[in-house]
Scaffold this motif. Structure first.
Motif, PDB file in Angstrom:
ATOM      1  N   ALA A 295       0.825  -1.207   0.000  1.00 49.82           N
ATOM      2  CA  ALA A 295       0.000   0.000   0.000  1.00 49.82           C
ATOM      3  C   ALA A 295       0.860   1.257   0.000  1.00 49.82           C
ATOM      4  O   ALA A 295       0.578   2.227  -0.729  1.00 49.82           O
ATOM      5  CB  ALA A 295      -0.937  -0.015   1.203  1.00 49.82           C
ATOM      6  N   PHE A 296       1.899   1.262   0.816  1.00 49.49           N
ATOM      7  CA  PHE A 296       2.780   2.430   0.886  1.00 49.49           C
ATOM      8  C   PHE A 296       3.387   2.719  -0.486  1.00 49.49           C
ATOM      9  O   PHE A 296       3.402   3.867  -0.955  1.00 49.49           O
ATOM     10  CB  PHE A 296       3.880   2.182   1.914  1.00 49.49           C
ATOM     11  N   THR A 297       3.856   1.682  -1.143  1.00 50.79           N
ATOM     12  CA  THR A 297       4.514   1.846  -2.438  1.00 50.79           C
ATOM     13  C   THR A 297       3.541   2.316  -3.509  1.00 50.79           C
ATOM     14  O   THR A 297       3.813   3.271  -4.255  1.00 50.79           O
ATOM     15  CB  THR A 297       5.167   0.529  -2.861  1.00 50.79           C
ATOM     16  N   ILE A 298       2.383   1.670  -3.596  1.00 52.69           N
ATOM     17  CA  ILE A 298       1.414   2.006  -4.640  1.00 52.69           C
ATOM     18  C   ILE A 298       0.801   3.376  -4.417  1.00 52.69           C
ATOM     19  O   ILE A 298       0.709   4.200  -5.349  1.00 52.69           O
ATOM     20  CB  ILE A 298       0.316   0.925  -4.713  1.00 52.69           C
ATOM     21  N   ILE A 299       0.377   3.671  -3.196  1.00 53.44           N
ATOM     22  CA  ILE A 299      -0.254   4.963  -2.922  1.00 53.44           C
ATOM     23  C   ILE A 299       0.714   6.102  -3.172  1.00 53.44           C
ATOM     24  O   ILE A 299       0.363   7.137  -3.758  1.00 53.44           O
ATOM     25  CB  ILE A 299      -0.812   4.993  -1.487  1.00 53.44           C
ATOM     26  N   ASN A 300       1.965   5.934  -2.756  1.00 49.98           N
ATOM     27  CA  ASN A 300       2.946   6.999  -2.969  1.00 49.98           C
ATOM     28  C   ASN A 300       3.258   7.212  -4.446  1.00 49.98           C
ATOM     29  O   ASN A 300       3.606   8.330  -4.852  1.00 49.98           O
ATOM     30  CB  ASN A 300       4.232   6.687  -2.202  1.00 49.98           C
ATOM     31  N   SER A 301       3.138   6.175  -5.257  1.00 49.39           N
ATOM     32  CA  SER A 301       3.385   6.330  -6.696  1.00 49.39           C
ATOM     33  C   SER A 301       2.259   7.104  -7.377  1.00 49.39           C
ATOM     34  O   SER A 301       2.467   7.728  -8.416  1.00 49.39           O
ATOM     35  CB  SER A 301       3.546   4.961  -7.354  1.00 49.39           C
ATOM     36  N   ILE A 302       1.060   7.077  -6.786  1.00 50.71           N
ATOM     37  CA  ILE A 302      -0.108   7.742  -7.376  1.00 50.71           C
ATOM     38  C   ILE A 302      -0.383   9.086  -6.701  1.00 50.71           C
ATOM     39  O   ILE A 302      -0.685  10.083  -7.377  1.00 50.71           O
ATOM     40  CB  ILE A 302      -1.353   6.840  -7.262  1.00 50.71           C
ATOM     41  N   ALA A 303      -0.291   9.105  -5.385  1.00 49.86           N
ATOM     42  CA  ALA A 303      -0.586  10.312  -4.592  1.00 49.86           C
ATOM     43  C   ALA A 303       0.611  10.578  -3.677  1.00 49.86           C
ATOM     44  O   ALA A 303       0.578  10.286  -2.482  1.00 49.86           O
ATOM     45  CB  ALA A 303      -1.858  10.117  -3.776  1.00 49.86           C
TER      46      ALA A 303
ATOM     47  N   TYR B  61       9.178   2.852   5.111  1.00 55.14           N
ATOM     48  CA  TYR B  61       7.782   2.644   4.722  1.00 55.14           C
ATOM     49  C   TYR B  61       6.792   3.386   5.622  1.00 55.14           C
ATOM     50  O   TYR B  61       5.586   3.129   5.543  1.00 55.14           O
ATOM     51  CB  TYR B  61       7.441   1.154   4.744  1.00 55.14           C
ATOM     52  N   VAL B  62       7.257   4.294   6.440  1.00 56.67           N
ATOM     53  CA  VAL B  62       6.383   4.999   7.380  1.00 56.67           C
ATOM     54  C   VAL B  62       6.673   6.492   7.323  1.00 56.67           C
ATOM     55  O   VAL B  62       7.835   6.901   7.349  1.00 56.67           O
ATOM     56  CB  VAL B  62       6.588   4.480   8.830  1.00 56.67           C
ATOM     57  N   ASP B  63       5.599   7.304   7.253  1.00 54.93           N
ATOM     58  CA  ASP B  63       5.749   8.762   7.294  1.00 54.93           C
ATOM     59  C   ASP B  63       5.527   9.313   8.700  1.00 54.93           C
ATOM     60  O   ASP B  63       6.252  10.202   9.139  1.00 54.93           O
ATOM     61  CB  ASP B  63       4.762   9.422   6.325  1.00 54.93           C
ATOM     62  N   TRP B  64       4.498   8.815   9.383  1.00 50.47           N
ATOM     63  CA  TRP B  64       4.163   9.281  10.730  1.00 50.47           C
ATOM     64  C   TRP B  64       3.971   8.078  11.650  1.00 50.47           C
ATOM     65  O   TRP B  64       3.546   7.012  11.212  1.00 50.47           O
ATOM     66  CB  TRP B  64       2.864  10.092  10.722  1.00 50.47           C
ATOM     67  N   ILE B  65       4.232   8.295  12.934  1.00 43.06           N
ATOM     68  CA  ILE B  65       3.938   7.318  13.981  1.00 43.06           C
ATOM     69  C   ILE B  65       2.676   7.777  14.707  1.00 43.06           C
ATOM     70  O   ILE B  65       2.543   8.953  15.065  1.00 43.06           O
ATOM     71  CB  ILE B  65       5.084   7.221  15.011  1.00 43.06           C
TER      72      ILE B  65
ATOM     73  N   ASN C 226      13.262   9.421  13.683  1.00 45.26           N
ATOM     74  CA  ASN C 226      13.044  10.823  13.313  1.00 45.26           C
ATOM     75  C   ASN C 226      11.734  10.992  12.528  1.00 45.26           C
ATOM     76  O   ASN C 226      11.704  11.551  11.429  1.00 45.26           O
ATOM     77  CB  ASN C 226      14.222  11.360  12.495  1.00 45.26           C
ATOM     78  N   LYS C 227      10.633  10.499  13.129  1.00 45.82           N
ATOM     79  CA  LYS C 227       9.321  10.572  12.506  1.00 45.82           C
ATOM     80  C   LYS C 227       8.395  11.460  13.327  1.00 45.82           C
ATOM     81  O   LYS C 227       8.447  11.463  14.561  1.00 45.82           O
ATOM     82  CB  LYS C 227       8.684   9.172  12.417  1.00 45.82           C
ATOM     83  N   PRO C 228       7.510  12.211  12.671  1.00 44.35           N
ATOM     84  CA  PRO C 228       6.481  12.943  13.419  1.00 44.35           C
ATOM     85  C   PRO C 228       5.580  11.957  14.156  1.00 44.35           C
ATOM     86  O   PRO C 228       5.376  10.826  13.711  1.00 44.35           O
ATOM     87  CB  PRO C 228       5.710  13.694  12.331  1.00 44.35           C
ATOM     88  N   PHE C 229       5.013  12.414  15.255  1.00 43.46           N
ATOM     89  CA  PHE C 229       4.219  11.549  16.129  1.00 43.46           C
ATOM     90  C   PHE C 229       2.849  12.153  16.369  1.00 43.46           C
ATOM     91  O   PHE C 229       2.721  13.371  16.506  1.00 43.46           O
ATOM     92  CB  PHE C 229       4.941  11.366  17.470  1.00 43.46           C
ATOM     93  N   MET C 230       1.825  11.299  16.437  1.00 43.56           N
ATOM     94  CA  MET C 230       0.471  11.780  16.718  1.00 43.56           C
ATOM     95  C   MET C 230      -0.276  10.813  17.622  1.00 43.56           C
ATOM     96  O   MET C 230       0.039   9.624  17.688  1.00 43.56           O
ATOM     97  CB  MET C 230      -0.330  11.949  15.427  1.00 43.56           C
ATOM     98  N   ILE C 231      -1.245  11.372  18.347  1.00 46.37           N
ATOM     99  CA  ILE C 231      -2.264  10.562  19.008  1.00 46.37           C
ATOM    100  C   ILE C 231      -3.389  10.416  17.993  1.00 46.37           C
ATOM    101  O   ILE C 231      -4.133  11.355  17.741  1.00 46.37           O
ATOM    102  CB  ILE C 231      -2.773  11.208  20.307  1.00 46.37           C
ATOM    103  N   SER C 232      -3.511   9.240  17.391  1.00 41.79           N
ATOM    104  CA  SER C 232      -4.480   9.031  16.313  1.00 41.79           C
ATOM    105  C   SER C 232      -5.909   8.970  16.824  1.00 41.79           C
ATOM    106  O   SER C 232      -6.836   9.401  16.147  1.00 41.79           O
ATOM    107  CB  SER C 232      -4.158   7.740  15.560  1.00 41.79           C
ATOM    108  N   GLU C 233      -6.091   8.366  17.990  1.00 43.32           N
ATOM    109  CA  GLU C 233      -7.410   8.271  18.615  1.00 43.32           C
ATOM    110  C   GLU C 233      -7.248   8.448  20.111  1.00 43.32           C
ATOM    111  O   GLU C 233      -6.321   7.896  20.707  1.00 43.32           O
ATOM    112  CB  GLU C 233      -8.064   6.910  18.367  1.00 43.32           C
ATOM    113  N   SER C 234      -8.173   9.190  20.702  1.00 43.79           N
ATOM    114  CA  SER C 234      -8.171   9.317  22.158  1.00 43.79           C
ATOM    115  C   SER C 234      -9.527   9.806  22.627  1.00 43.79           C
ATOM    116  O   SER C 234     -10.136  10.670  21.999  1.00 43.79           O
ATOM    117  CB  SER C 234      -7.092  10.302  22.620  1.00 43.79           C
TER     118      SER C 234
END
Length: 315
Positions: A161-169, A198-202, A254-262
Motif C-alpha cells: 500500500a505504501f509503495t502504490i499509494i505513494n506512486s499515485i498520490a 515505509y512509514v511517514d508518521w507514527i 526521526n518521525k512525526p508523532f500523533m495521538i491518532s485516537e483518544s
C-alpha cells in the motif's frame, strides 16, 4: 464519540511529509457525521463553532476494498458503494483529510484495490487542495479487527500500500498506528513495524476506560495525571508497558508523532461509598445518561489528555 488527533514532532534537520513547523501541533477530531438519531448528525462546521476555532484535521473512515453500505445511517458520509462522500467536507475550511482505512480481509486486498484507493486520495487532494493522511489497518496489534494479530500479512499489505499509494498520490502521509501496549505486554509493537522507509508518521490509539486494576469497568474514574506520559513514553504508573513508544519509533527514526485516537469511556455504573459499583437500571433514564452525559465527561478527560501532552512534551 469524540476523539482527538494530536501531532508532536521531534526535533529534525528537515521537515517530514506534512510535518508542521517545529513546536507546532495539529489538533483534530473524529466526529459522528452519520444520521444516527441519538449520537450522529454532527458536522465539521458545527464542531469548529463549538471549539471556537477551525480544527486542523478531521478523521473519516473507509473499508478496503470499499463495501456497499447496508446501514442507512452511514449514507450521510458514504456513497452507496462504500466510498467516502466529499460533501462531508463542506465546512468551509482547509482542514486535512485523515482517512482511516480498515482492510476487510488482508488475503483479498489486491493491488487493484490499493490503486483505486491511491487514485481516490489523489482526486481528493486535487479537487479540494487539502493535505491528506492515510492510517491503514489501525490497532493491528490487537484482536478486535479481522486483520489483527497477523504481523506478517500486515507488513506485506502495508509495504504494498505504501509503495502504490505513494506512486499515485505522493503527498499522502502514511500513518502507522498501533494500539497502546498495556502493562502485561500483550500488544507489542515491533512485530508490526514495516521499516522506517515505509512509514511517514507514527501514531497511537489511547483511551481511558478505567485503571487496569479496576477491570471489568463499571463506574467512571478520572485518569491519572501522567496517563498520556505512561502510554506514550513508558513513564511509571502501571497503566502501560514500560517501553517508550515515542523514543523507540518517533525519536529513533526521526518521525512525526500523533495521538491518532483518544477519548474517555462513560460507564453505566454508580460508585457506592463502600467502593462497590452498582449498574444503572435499564431503561430510558439509562439511555439518556449514556448518550448525553458523556459529552461533558469526555470533554473534561480530553482536556486532561491535551494539557498533559503539551506540558510533558513541549515544556
Amino acid at each position: 464519540m469524540l476523539t482527538i488527533l494530536l501531532a508532536f514532532v521531534p526535533a529534525a534537520l528537515s521537515l517530514a511529509k506534512l510535518e508542521p513547523a517545529d513546536g507546532r501541533l495539529v489538533f483534530g477530531a473524529w466526529l459522528d457525521t452519520s444520521s444516527d438519531a441519538v449520537s450522529g448528525n454532527d458536522s465539521f462546521a458545527a464542531f469548529n463553532r463549538r471549539i471556537g476555532f477551525n480544527a486542523g484535521a478531521f478523521q473519516v473512515w473507509q473499508d478496503l476494498p470499499p463495501t456497499p453500505i447496508v446501514n442507512a445511517t452511514n449514507l450521510a458520509n458514504h456513497n452507496a458503494d462504500g466510498t467516502l462522500r466529499m460533501d462531508v467536507f463542506s465546512e468551509g475550511t482547509d482542514a486535512a483529510v485523515f482517512l482511516t482505512v480498515y482492510p476487510l480481509d488482508m488475503d483479498i486486498v489486491t493491488d487493484d484495490h490499493i490503486t483505486a484507493l491511491g487514485k481516490q486520495c489523489q482526486e481528493i487532494i486535487s479537487t479540494t487542495g487539502r493535505n491528506m493522511f492515510v492510517r491503514l489497518g489501525p490497532e493491528m496489534n490487537g484482536n478486535w479487527f479481522s486483520y489483527g494479530e497477523q504481523p506478517e500479512k500486515f507488513i506485506s499489505l502495508w509495504k504494498r500500500a505504501f509503495t502504490i499509494i505513494n506512486s499515485i498520490a505522493p503527498t499522502v502521509a502514511m500513518v502507522w498506528s498501533p494500539n497502546y501496549n498495556g502493562p502485561d505486554n500483550k500488544l507489542p509493537y515491533d512485530a508490526y513495524w514495516p521499516g522506517e522507509e515505509y512509514v511517514d508518521w507514527i501514531g497511537i490509539s489511547m483511551y481511558w476506560k478505567g485503571s487496569v486494576t479496576d477491570y471489568p469497568w463499571i463506574h467512571n474514574t478520572i485518569a491519572p495525571e501522567n496517563f498520556a506520559a505512561q502510554i506514550i513514553d513508558g513513564q511509571p504508573g502501571g497503566e502501560a508497558y514500560s517501553e517508550s513508544m515515542y523514543q523507540e519509533y518517533a525519536v529513533k527514526y526521526n518521525k512525526p508523532f500523533m495521538i491518532s485516537e483518544s477519548a474517555a469511556a462513560f460507564h453505566l455504573g454508580i460508585l457506592s461509598s463502600d467502593g462497590t459499583s452498582t449498574p444503572l437500571p435499564v431503561g430510558v433514564g439509562r439511555t439518556q445518561t449514556q448518550m448525553v452525559t458523556p459529552k461533558t465527561f469526555e470533554s473534561k478527560q480530553t482536556d486532561t489528555f491535551v494539557l498533559e501532552f503539551l506540558e510533558y512534551f513541549l515544556v
